[in-house]
Design a protein around this motif. Sequence first.
Motif, PDB file in Angstrom:
ATOM      1  N   UNK A 133       4.349   0.446  -7.379  1.00 19.78           N
ATOM      2  CA  UNK A 133       4.058  -0.768  -7.955  1.00 19.78           C
ATOM      3  C   UNK A 133       3.570  -2.131  -7.090  1.00 19.78           C
ATOM      4  N   UNK A 134       3.700  -1.672  -5.763  1.00 20.37           N
ATOM      5  CA  UNK A 134       3.142  -2.850  -4.946  1.00 20.37           C
ATOM      6  C   UNK A 134       1.755  -2.226  -4.525  1.00 20.37           C
ATOM      7  N   UNK A 135       1.074  -1.098  -5.062  1.00 22.75           N
ATOM      8  CA  UNK A 135      -0.314  -0.990  -4.829  1.00 22.75           C
ATOM      9  C   UNK A 135      -0.447  -0.352  -3.500  1.00 22.75           C
ATOM     10  N   UNK A 136       0.606   0.287  -2.885  1.00 22.95           N
ATOM     11  CA  UNK A 136       0.949   1.134  -1.865  1.00 22.95           C
ATOM     12  C   UNK A 136       0.657   2.562  -2.136  1.00 22.95           C
ATOM     13  N   UNK A 137       0.198   3.471  -1.224  1.00 18.64           N
ATOM     14  CA  UNK A 137      -0.058   4.773  -1.437  1.00 18.64           C
ATOM     15  C   UNK A 137       1.356   5.484  -1.031  1.00 18.64           C
ATOM     16  N   UNK A 138       1.235   6.732  -0.893  1.00 15.95           N
ATOM     17  CA  UNK A 138       2.168   7.477  -0.262  1.00 15.95           C
ATOM     18  C   UNK A 138       2.299   7.320   1.290  1.00 15.95           C
ATOM     19  N   UNK A 139       1.533   6.729   1.859  1.00 10.61           N
ATOM     20  CA  UNK A 139       1.427   6.601   3.400  1.00 10.61           C
ATOM     21  C   UNK A 139       1.675   4.840   3.372  1.00 10.61           C
ATOM     22  N   UNK A 140       2.993   4.662   4.218  1.00 10.75           N
ATOM     23  CA  UNK A 140       3.258   3.225   4.088  1.00 10.75           C
ATOM     24  C   UNK A 140       2.270   2.304   4.861  1.00 10.75           C
ATOM     25  N   UNK A 141       1.890   1.390   4.262  1.00 11.01           N
ATOM     26  CA  UNK A 141       1.016   0.579   4.961  1.00 11.01           C
ATOM     27  C   UNK A 141      -0.437   0.732   4.661  1.00 11.01           C
ATOM     28  N   UNK A 142      -0.682   1.500   3.648  1.00 10.21           N
ATOM     29  CA  UNK A 142      -1.865   1.800   2.914  1.00 10.21           C
ATOM     30  C   UNK A 142      -2.022   1.709   1.562  1.00 10.21           C
ATOM     31  N   UNK A 143      -2.851   0.421   1.293  1.00  8.15           N
ATOM     32  CA  UNK A 143      -2.983   0.056   0.313  1.00  8.15           C
ATOM     33  C   UNK A 143      -4.105   0.304  -0.523  1.00  8.15           C
ATOM     34  N   UNK A 144      -4.184   0.310  -2.008  1.00  7.07           N
ATOM     35  CA  UNK A 144      -5.513   0.657  -2.547  1.00  7.07           C
ATOM     36  C   UNK A 144      -5.657  -0.205  -3.851  1.00  7.07           C
ATOM     37  N   UNK A 145      -6.688  -0.760  -4.200  1.00  3.07           N
ATOM     38  CA  UNK A 145      -6.878  -1.610  -5.322  1.00  3.07           C
ATOM     39  C   UNK A 145      -8.081  -1.535  -5.971  1.00  3.07           C
ATOM     40  N   UNK A 146      -8.433  -1.920  -7.084  1.00  2.78           N
ATOM     41  CA  UNK A 146      -9.710  -1.925  -7.778  1.00  2.78           C
ATOM     42  C   UNK A 146     -10.128  -0.536  -8.262  1.00  2.78           C
ATOM     43  N   UNK A 147     -11.199  -0.194  -8.566  1.00  6.93           N
ATOM     44  CA  UNK A 147     -11.889   1.131  -9.170  1.00  6.93           C
ATOM     45  C   UNK A 147     -11.177   2.316  -7.898  1.00  6.93           C
ATOM     46  N   UNK A 148     -10.916   2.152  -7.006  1.00  7.46           N
ATOM     47  CA  UNK A 148     -10.607   3.371  -6.090  1.00  7.46           C
ATOM     48  C   UNK A 148      -9.315   3.884  -6.558  1.00  7.46           C
ATOM     49  N   UNK A 149      -8.615   3.102  -6.958  1.00 14.60           N
ATOM     50  CA  UNK A 149      -7.305   3.374  -7.410  1.00 14.60           C
ATOM     51  C   UNK A 149      -7.037   3.903  -9.086  1.00 14.60           C
ATOM     52  N   UNK A 150      -8.377   3.836  -9.744  1.00 14.52           N
ATOM     53  CA  UNK A 150      -8.552   4.306 -11.085  1.00 14.52           C
ATOM     54  C   UNK A 150      -9.668   3.314 -11.687  1.00 14.52           C
ATOM     55  N   UNK A 151     -10.318   3.895 -12.763  1.00 12.75           N
ATOM     56  CA  UNK A 151     -11.529   3.071 -13.292  1.00 12.75           C
ATOM     57  C   UNK A 151     -10.869   2.159 -14.334  1.00 12.75           C
ATOM     58  N   UNK A 152     -11.168   0.995 -14.046  1.00  6.41           N
ATOM     59  CA  UNK A 152     -11.120  -0.181 -15.131  1.00  6.41           C
ATOM     60  C   UNK A 152     -12.078  -1.159 -15.001  1.00  6.41           C
ATOM     61  N   UNK A 153     -11.868  -2.283 -15.583  1.00  6.13           N
ATOM     62  CA  UNK A 153     -12.979  -3.469 -15.618  1.00  6.13           C
ATOM     63  C   UNK A 153     -12.902  -4.170 -14.337  1.00  6.13           C
ATOM     64  N   UNK A 154     -14.011  -4.944 -14.049  1.00  6.66           N
ATOM     65  CA  UNK A 154     -14.104  -5.936 -12.852  1.00  6.66           C
ATOM     66  C   UNK A 154     -12.988  -6.625 -12.872  1.00  6.66           C
ATOM     67  N   UNK A 155     -12.549  -7.215 -14.130  1.00  4.39           N
ATOM     68  CA  UNK A 155     -11.528  -8.348 -14.278  1.00  4.39           C
ATOM     69  C   UNK A 155     -10.192  -7.900 -13.661  1.00  4.39           C
TER      70      UNK A 155
END
Lengths: 159, 375
Positions: free
Chosen positions: B292-314
């Motif tokens: 829920x903190x936008x962190x991947x399975x590797x500590x301190x690697x985060x992901x946000x936006x479309x790279x983590x799943x396609x949504x709107x720009x908002x």
Amino acid sequence: MLVKDGVATYEQVISRFPKQEFLVKPKAIIECYENIPCNPCSTSCPFDAITILEDINQLPKIDFDKCTGCGVCIYNCPGLAIMVCQIIGDKVRFKIPYEFLPYPNESETWHAINRKGEIIGDALIEKVMLTKRQDRTAVIQVLVDKENLYDFVTIRRKI
Amino acid sequence: MSKYSLIKVKYMIKKDLVIIGGGPAGLCAAKMVAEANQSCMLIDRNQILGGQLIKQTHMFFGSEKQYAKTRGIDIAEKLVEDVKKYSDLIDIWEDTTVVGLYQDKVVTVLKNERYVKIQAKAIIIATGASEKVLAFENNDLPGIYGAGAVQTLMNVYGVKPGHKIVMVGSGNIGLIVSYQLMQAGVNVLSIIEASPKIGGYKVHASKVRRLGVNIETSCTIKKAIGHENVKKIETIKLDENWKEIEGTEKEYEVDAVCIAVGLTPLTNLLSMIGCQMKYVSELGGLVPIINENHETSIENIYVCGDASGIEEASSAIVEGYLAGLHACKKLGKFHPKNDELMNEYHQQLTNLRNGPFGEKIRIGLKKQGVCKDVS
């Protein structure tokens, strides 16, 4: 049908109009039929006439007693789904959003167009409004025959 | 190679935080990070920051908190301006391509033909998405474009991509690009859609329909015809099982075809570093599993936006803010309004994903492992 071809049904369209006696004064007609996350119509209305509840996916509700037909919502709607209309004798005065160049000139006659993109009559251009606040969405004021009240939606240049 | 550049190659730049991607998600992450007084490096492969926003001439939906009713091109300008205010904290590397990402958090990049290594403590990946392609006969003929290319040609460079065009796909991108093609004076002959229903917002559909463009559902492109470039296409109707109905073929004379059949997350870097991935069709394909903190399975690697799943720009904007807050919090830098902002942004995301259009996203996010920000 809206989901098949993008054309709202007659029933959908008239559900967005007030009774005709309201239209002696200009009123906003909000053709927003789908729950999408959006609320600029409500936040931009200077008279608090348009409400969208906490959940911005709710459809806008308009209070025709509060609406003055000022037209601010026309260019604030990202879906260009709002127009203002007023009945004047046997004519209807519409204000519509328009984003194509070249813009019409005042007192020209253009085609009046329905929701399927078909020509339904003439539209007399009364005013072309484009202030900085409108952010490149022009508002065109036109006069069309009253019989086109529930059909008219946009204009097209005569060739 | 000169002595100078040899020294440069050996040199390992050290950065606490590297943000990869300067679209809405990456820019917003950088802004939050800088507001928390944390330095970072923002890397983007394009010459201009802003991602896809720089070609989006239409007004955005959402609430004004995510710049609704503002045109994408102007949102880009605002977000870039926000980031450039912090030139002392945000080191911006434009025109720089990340070519490698390693488990010890080394980022390797190509900048001005030079290979540079950066050692990071934390990384936010905001690489966005790429377009899906469609298989049909002759789909490699010149004149057959993805919608992104059409928008770039028209709205970034002012070049008309064709004169007579058929749009394949009626999602928001297909509908919006059709409208913009018409604004550019291109004749859009038809919008075809394989599914029995229009995919995008109906307000967009109504906008193009009243201009006289026919939207044909349950219809797909069968083949393109031409030698040096596309001259004609053949479409065919589909039945309720998505099978072609023989005898319903139709020809259009075109000089361009625009394919707008969806996006898929750009996750190559996430795969390279070994993040746990999962195929979630509702989110556009292969996505990283995140907490829920936008962190991947590797500590301190985060992901946000479309790279983590396609949504709107908002949503990308809000996810960027959140990823930025979480990343710098873990690095020990608290945003002065951390708790207040986190609550606010989580609420905004929940709100954006709440309606019927958010249903697919809600299902997808649950599969991805995120249970927050959906009601």
